[in-house]
Design a protein around this motif. Structure first.
Motif, mmCIF file in Angstrom:
data_model
loop_
_atom_site.group_PDB
_atom_site.id
_atom_site.type_symbol
_atom_site.label_atom_id
_atom_site.label_comp_id
_atom_site.label_asym_id
_atom_site.label_seq_id
_atom_site.Cartn_x
_atom_site.Cartn_y
_atom_site.Cartn_z
ATOM 1 N N SER A 1 4.491 -3.466 -4.330
ATOM 2 C CA SER A 1 4.761 -4.735 -5.005
ATOM 3 C C SER A 1 3.525 -5.315 -5.683
ATOM 4 C CB SER A 1 5.292 -5.769 -3.996
ATOM 5 O OG SER A 1 4.295 -6.118 -3.044
ATOM 6 N N GLY A 2 2.349 -4.752 -5.406
ATOM 7 C CA GLY A 2 1.123 -5.413 -5.829
ATOM 8 C C GLY A 2 0.371 -4.777 -6.964
ATOM 9 N N THR A 3 0.828 -3.632 -7.494
ATOM 10 C CA THR A 3 0.054 -2.976 -8.543
ATOM 11 C C THR A 3 0.859 -2.769 -9.831
ATOM 12 O OG1 THR A 3 0.604 -0.827 -7.568
ATOM 13 C CG2 THR A 3 -1.517 -1.797 -6.966
ATOM 14 N N THR A 4 2.068 -2.239 -9.703
ATOM 15 C CA THR A 4 2.813 -1.866 -10.908
ATOM 16 C C THR A 4 3.135 -3.063 -11.782
ATOM 17 O OG1 THR A 4 3.803 -0.043 -9.651
ATOM 18 C CG2 THR A 4 4.797 -0.571 -11.766
ATOM 19 N N TRP A 5 3.367 -4.231 -11.173
ATOM 20 C CA TRP A 5 3.674 -5.399 -12.015
ATOM 21 C C TRP A 5 2.519 -5.737 -12.945
ATOM 22 C CZ3 TRP A 5 1.251 -10.240 -12.087
ATOM 23 C CH2 TRP A 5 0.336 -10.496 -11.053
ATOM 24 N N LYS A 6 1.294 -5.572 -12.424
ATOM 25 C CA LYS A 6 0.129 -5.860 -13.261
ATOM 26 C C LYS A 6 -0.020 -4.814 -14.368
ATOM 27 C CE LYS A 6 -2.961 -6.051 -9.925
ATOM 28 N NZ LYS A 6 -2.175 -5.779 -8.696
ATOM 29 N N GLN A 7 0.187 -3.540 -14.000
ATOM 30 C CA GLN A 7 0.034 -2.487 -14.999
ATOM 31 C C GLN A 7 1.130 -2.562 -16.059
ATOM 32 O OE1 GLN A 7 -2.788 -0.271 -14.709
ATOM 33 N NE2 GLN A 7 -2.241 -0.158 -16.867
ATOM 34 N N MET A 8 2.333 -2.935 -15.673
ATOM 35 C CA MET A 8 3.396 -3.102 -16.654
ATOM 36 C C MET A 8 3.060 -4.243 -17.607
ATOM 37 S SD MET A 8 7.533 -3.584 -16.117
ATOM 38 C CE MET A 8 7.537 -2.369 -14.817
ATOM 39 N N GLY A 9 2.523 -5.340 -17.070
ATOM 40 C CA GLY A 9 2.121 -6.458 -17.926
ATOM 41 C C GLY A 9 0.995 -6.081 -18.865
ATOM 42 N N ILE A 10 0.046 -5.297 -18.378
ATOM 43 C CA ILE A 10 -1.049 -4.824 -19.227
ATOM 44 C C ILE A 10 -0.494 -3.972 -20.365
ATOM 45 C CG2 ILE A 10 -2.985 -3.184 -19.281
ATOM 46 C CD1 ILE A 10 -3.723 -4.236 -16.452
ATOM 47 N N THR A 11 0.421 -3.071 -20.047
ATOM 48 C CA THR A 11 0.997 -2.182 -21.059
ATOM 49 C C THR A 11 1.778 -2.971 -22.101
ATOM 50 O OG1 THR A 11 1.166 -0.442 -19.381
ATOM 51 C CG2 THR A 11 2.407 -0.128 -21.411
ATOM 52 N N LEU A 12 2.612 -3.899 -21.638
ATOM 53 C CA LEU A 12 3.390 -4.715 -22.571
ATOM 54 C C LEU A 12 2.481 -5.559 -23.466
ATOM 55 C CD1 LEU A 12 6.338 -5.836 -20.288
ATOM 56 C CD2 LEU A 12 6.559 -4.657 -22.486
ATOM 57 N N GLY B 1 -6.548 7.432 -8.952
ATOM 58 C CA GLY B 1 -7.452 8.036 -7.980
ATOM 59 C C GLY B 1 -7.524 9.536 -8.184
ATOM 60 N N GLY B 2 -7.845 10.229 -7.105
ATOM 61 C CA GLY B 2 -7.966 11.673 -7.167
ATOM 62 C C GLY B 2 -8.156 12.248 -5.774
ATOM 63 N N GLY B 3 -8.158 13.562 -5.685
ATOM 64 C CA GLY B 3 -8.340 14.211 -4.398
ATOM 65 C C GLY B 3 -7.166 13.978 -3.463
ATOM 66 N N PRO B 4 -7.375 14.108 -2.164
ATOM 67 C CA PRO B 4 -6.268 13.984 -1.210
ATOM 68 C C PRO B 4 -5.636 12.605 -1.176
ATOM 69 C CG PRO B 4 -8.379 14.097 -0.057
ATOM 70 C CD PRO B 4 -8.638 14.435 -1.488
ATOM 71 N N HIS B 5 -6.350 11.584 -1.645
ATOM 72 C CA HIS B 5 -5.820 10.215 -1.618
ATOM 73 C C HIS B 5 -5.238 9.786 -2.961
ATOM 74 C CE1 HIS B 5 -6.905 8.577 2.378
ATOM 75 N NE2 HIS B 5 -7.816 9.532 2.343
ATOM 76 N N LEU C 1 0.078 7.827 -3.855
ATOM 77 C CA LEU C 1 1.351 8.357 -3.378
ATOM 78 C C LEU C 1 2.503 7.948 -4.290
ATOM 79 C CD1 LEU C 1 2.786 9.836 -0.947
ATOM 80 C CD2 LEU C 1 3.084 7.562 0.044
ATOM 81 N N GLY C 2 2.463 6.719 -4.792
ATOM 82 C CA GLY C 2 3.587 6.193 -5.555
ATOM 83 C C GLY C 2 3.446 6.273 -7.058
ATOM 84 N N MET C 3 2.546 7.131 -7.568
ATOM 85 C CA MET C 3 2.268 7.112 -9.007
ATOM 86 C C MET C 3 3.481 7.502 -9.833
ATOM 87 S SD MET C 3 -0.293 10.380 -9.365
ATOM 88 C CE MET C 3 0.163 12.033 -8.814
ATOM 89 N N HIS C 4 4.310 8.425 -9.348
ATOM 90 C CA HIS C 4 5.478 8.829 -10.130
ATOM 91 C C HIS C 4 6.535 7.718 -10.151
ATOM 92 C CE1 HIS C 4 3.637 12.731 -10.276
ATOM 93 N NE2 HIS C 4 3.695 12.864 -8.967
ATOM 94 N N VAL C 5 6.653 6.992 -9.059
ATOM 95 C CA VAL C 5 7.573 5.858 -9.020
ATOM 96 C C VAL C 5 7.075 4.753 -9.950
ATOM 97 C CG1 VAL C 5 8.631 4.101 -7.554
ATOM 98 C CG2 VAL C 5 8.307 6.419 -6.684
ATOM 99 N N ALA C 6 5.773 4.492 -9.928
ATOM 100 C CA ALA C 6 5.203 3.466 -10.803
ATOM 101 C C ALA C 6 5.458 3.801 -12.264
ATOM 102 C CB ALA C 6 3.702 3.328 -10.547
#
Length: 414
Positions: free
Chosen positions: A254-265, A356-360, A363-368
């Motif tokens: 709930s805390g990241t994608t809303w900001k990135q969507m707003g940035i993109t728009l 990010g990158g590596g093992p971390h 996790l939710g990048m495809h959903v975002a």
């Protein structure tokens, strides 16, 4: 879900999703400048500097973020792409947490984000399948598509909207809470929770219910997950383990994608030629989203803890230091990207560090990505003539450790 939008109180959404409000102050929400010119100069001087990012950026204060505040540790910040990428690739030298994780206690710190090594691999494997690329359609079918169109339904006849409140904030919040089977009426309560016990009080009865009656949701995945220990024994997750998973996934979702969507728009709306190109050729929407992720990532810095004395890109770094990864600066490294300060939806694709990158890696990048593709696509499909309101204050990018757009007032043909 057709009544989703009215159920989210706009005033409360504005309070909880305002980077400049008290809720985000401890992440540097009061920063209103453009840090990239300074970050570019620091990157030119050296790939790694001694000091935390906010201090090097002349933005003093006590901030709370990954690797902060940690006042008793020396701090360093990497600015170059190669240096930041090296940190992500060496999880043994640059650990995700300074201390061992106690999984008998439910805590927002006892999560995948802070686990390392075998422990991280075993716990991540429990939920990884639900976030894999082939599962994106499950997320779209389960909640994203219905939520997006319900929100558009709510504003379509108005001829105007404020996209941060009316749209961007609601999509990821309701997507992740819906995937957990959490009622819409409790979604904002979870966002507002500033104490782990508040979150647990909402989640605990739902966990108990899934133990009795499984469903098609993430809580059921966690309740039924079987973890194989290093000695070969198998057990179901305890309640504290489930609660810790929930705290991470709910906060991140709930805390990241809303900001990135707003940035993109905002980036598209402020560039009518780019917006027109995407509207005419919807295949350009995905590269536009990727370019926004590179050009203005919502979380431009993360951190790791140095596990031994080392020399890193010419800088001696002691064991126990915090190494901050300024992926925002790395994504604009001219050694990696041509014309890096330009927003160009036609830029040839190249790997970046926004997730990010590596093992971390996130996790939710495809959903975002799916949330942004479906969300922005629906706006272009259903709100003809979408444009910034010329009589309202233009959106700006604000925030430091978490960046996003201010209000995005738009007009469209109803």
């Amino acid at each position: 879900m057709t009544d989703t939008a009215p159920l989210l109180d706009p005033a409360r959404v504005r309070e909880l999703f305002d980077l400049r409000g008290s809720y985000m102050a401890r992440m540097g929400g009061g920063y209103e400048g453009d840090p990239y010119p300074l970050w570019g100069r620091l990157r030119e001087q050296a790939p790694v500097h001694e000091g935390a990012l906010h201090d090097l950026s002349d933005f003093p204060g006590d901030y709370f973020f990954q690797g902060l505040p940690e006042p008793d540790r020396p701090h360093y910040t990497a600015f170059g792409y190669a240096a930041c990428n090296d940190i992500y690739r060496d999880a043994e030298l640059f650990a995700s947490n300074a201390d061992a994780i106690d999984l008998t206690q439910a805590s927002p710190n006892n999560t995948l984000l802070n686990m390392g090594g075998q422990q991280h691999r075993r716990y991540r494997a429990l939920v990884q399948p639900r976030f894999a690329p082939k599962q994106v359609e499950w997320w779209i079918r389960k909640s994203i598509d219905e939520i997006v169109h319900a929100l558009v339904d709510h504003v379509q006849d108005r001829g105007r909207a404020e996209l941060n409140v009316d749209f961007c904030a609601a999509i990821p919040l309701l997507t992740i809470t819906g995937a957990f089977g959490i009622p819409v009426a409790q979604a904002l309560d979870l966002r507002a929770a500033n104490d782990p016990m508040q979150t647990i009080q909402i989640i605990a009865p739902l966990v108990a219910a899934r133990r009795e009656e499984p469903g098609d949701d993430l809580l059921t995945v966690l309740v039924q997950a079987e973890l194989t220990e290093e000695d070969g024994t198998v057990h179901r997750l305890s309640d504290p383990e489930i609660y810790s998973f929930c705290m991470l996934l709910l906060a991140a979702g709930s805390g990241t994608t809303w900001k990135q969507m707003g940035i993109t728009l905002t980036a598209l709306l402020q560039r009518p030629e780019a917006l027109a190109a995407v509207r005419a050729d919807r295949a350009l929407l995905r590269p536009a989203i990727e370019e926004a992720l590179r050009w203005q990532p919502t979380d431009p810095c993360f951190a790791r803890f140095v596990t031994r004395d080392t020399e890193f890109h010419g800088v001696p770094v002691p064991r126990g230091a915090v190494m901050h990864i300024n992926l925002g600066a790395a994504n604009r490294d001219p050694a990696r990207f041509e014309r890096p300060d330009e927003f160009d939806i036609h830029r040839p694709p190249r790997p970046m560090l926004s997730f990010g990158g590596g093992p971390h890696i996130c996790l939710g990048m495809h959903v975002a990505r799916a949330e942004m593709l479906v969300g922005i696509g629906a706006l272009l499909d259903r709100l003809p003539g979408l444009r910034l309101d010329p009589d309202a204050e233009a959106p700006r990018y604000v925030g430091f450790y978490e960046r996003g757009a201010t209000a995005i007032p738009v007009l469209f043909d109803s």
